[in-house]
Write an enzyme that holds these catalytic residues in place. Structure first.
Site, PDB file in Angstrom:
ATOM      1  N   ASP A  68      -0.120  40.424 -39.873  1.00  0.00           N
ATOM      2  CA  ASP A  68       0.680  41.550 -39.403  1.00  0.00           C
ATOM      3  C   ASP A  68       2.148  41.120 -39.329  1.00  0.00           C
ATOM      4  OD1 ASP A  68       1.926  43.578 -37.934  1.00  0.00           O
ATOM      5  OD2 ASP A  68       0.189  43.879 -36.640  1.00  0.00           O
ATOM      6  N   TYR A 160       9.177  57.602 -36.703  1.00  0.00           N
ATOM      7  CA  TYR A 160       9.321  57.140 -38.086  1.00  0.00           C
ATOM      8  C   TYR A 160      10.745  57.392 -38.569  1.00  0.00           C
ATOM      9  CZ  TYR A 160       8.440  56.437 -43.041  1.00  0.00           C
ATOM     10  OH  TYR A 160       8.496  55.970 -44.338  1.00  0.00           O
ATOM     11  N   VAL A 193       6.947  59.712 -52.806  1.00  0.00           N
ATOM     12  CA  VAL A 193       6.373  58.756 -53.747  1.00  0.00           C
ATOM     13  C   VAL A 193       4.864  58.930 -53.794  1.00  0.00           C
ATOM     14  CG1 VAL A 193       6.184  56.326 -54.377  1.00  0.00           C
ATOM     15  CG2 VAL A 193       8.226  57.157 -53.193  1.00  0.00           C
ATOM     16  N   THR A 195       1.910  57.487 -54.081  1.00  0.00           N
ATOM     17  CA  THR A 195       0.995  56.350 -53.983  1.00  0.00           C
ATOM     18  C   THR A 195      -0.436  56.886 -54.008  1.00  0.00           C
ATOM     19  OG1 THR A 195       0.942  56.479 -51.585  1.00  0.00           O
ATOM     20  CG2 THR A 195       2.667  55.100 -52.574  1.00  0.00           C
TER      21      THR A 195
END
Length: 275
Positions: A68, A160, A193, A195
């Site tokens: 992590d 975020y 994007v 993904t």
């Protein structure tokens, strides 16, 4: 924290090494593949041990550290791996926590989780890279993955969006403090994007998708090209900058992007890549 072990003997000073966090999927994986293709040795950092093992089997130029990124010891292990191989010349902070939570429902666990990965780990990775650059007199490049979320507002993704604004501010500070040592720190701000995770989310809930036209959608490989430019000498004049890689999304009015009662993460959050 665990790490795959690769013994390479004495470090080779002519071997360029880049550390990439969140490298097991999405933008991180594409960035690892792009740098390996350019002759870099890649130290990949991710929590997904199986994906890291798969990457190592596919890319001989890649070694991984599993853990992590919010754990300083994991980042230190990545730097140690890099300097044991060759000359650390670039560091890409890509790993990110992508969950969303609206302002009126924010809890400390969510705040701490997002800040630990999206801000603290980026600051620590940047510091570790800069320390090594200074120690070796390297004109190194640090690239932090930001987002259109740093400049556009998306309901339901308070922390975020806040974290990505902090990432961009960090780049400016590092450029101001360390630019005279030849150290560069820039950000890439991707748009939507596609993904694997984002494509699956669109397939499962197409009605929740953002009103972004198909021609604006990006592949992880396109973002990797921009990152590779920033880690290369071709971008030597660029420092403290944020390069939008969104096909014009951040300067285009698309109408209301979210329903105010929607508390889930937006497709951009799901699409950014990272770990």
């Amino acid at each position: 924290m665990s790490a795959s072990i690769t013994h390479r003997g004495e470090p080779q000073l002519d071997e360029r090494v880049v550390v990439i966090t969140g490298a097991a999927a999405g933008i991180g994986r594409a960035t690892a593949e792009r740098h390996a293709a350019d002759g870099w040795t890649v130290v990949a950092v991710d929590t997904d041990a199986d994906a890291c093992a798969a990457l190592e089997s596919e890319l001989p130029q890649l070694t991984s550290v599993v853990g992590d990124v919010s754990d300083l010891a994991v980042l230190q292990a990545a730097r140690e791996r890099a300097v044991s191989i060759g000359r650390l010349e670039a560091w890409v902070n890509n790993a990110a926590v992508l969950q969303g939570q609206p302002m009126l429902e924010l809890d400390t666990a969510h705040i701490d989780a997002v800040l630990a990965v999206n801000v603290r780990a980026v600051v620590l990775g940047t510091r570790l890279a800069a320390e090594e650059f200074v120690r070796k007199g390297t004109r190194g490049s640090i690239v932090n993955i930001s987002s259109v979320h740093a400049r556009l507002s998306f309901a339901g993704s308070t922390m975020y969006d806040t974290s990505k604004g902090a990432v961009e501010a960090l780049c400016r500070v590092v450029a101001a403090e360390l630019g005279d040592r030849g150290i560069r720190c820039n950000a890439v701000a991707p748009g939507s994007v596609m993904t694997e995770r984002a494509l699956e989310a669109r397939r499962l809930a197409p009605q929740d998708a953002e009103p972004i036209p198909d021609w604006m959608l990006l592949s992880p490989a396109e973002i990797a090209e921009v990152v590779a430019f920033l880690t290369s000498p071709a971008s030597s004049a660029i420092n403290g900058a944020v390069l939008p890689a969104d096909r014009g999304l951040s300067v285009t009015f698309l109408g209301e992007r979210r329903r105010p009662d929607d508390a889930t993460a937006s497709p951009e959050e799901e699409a950014e890549g990272g770990a």
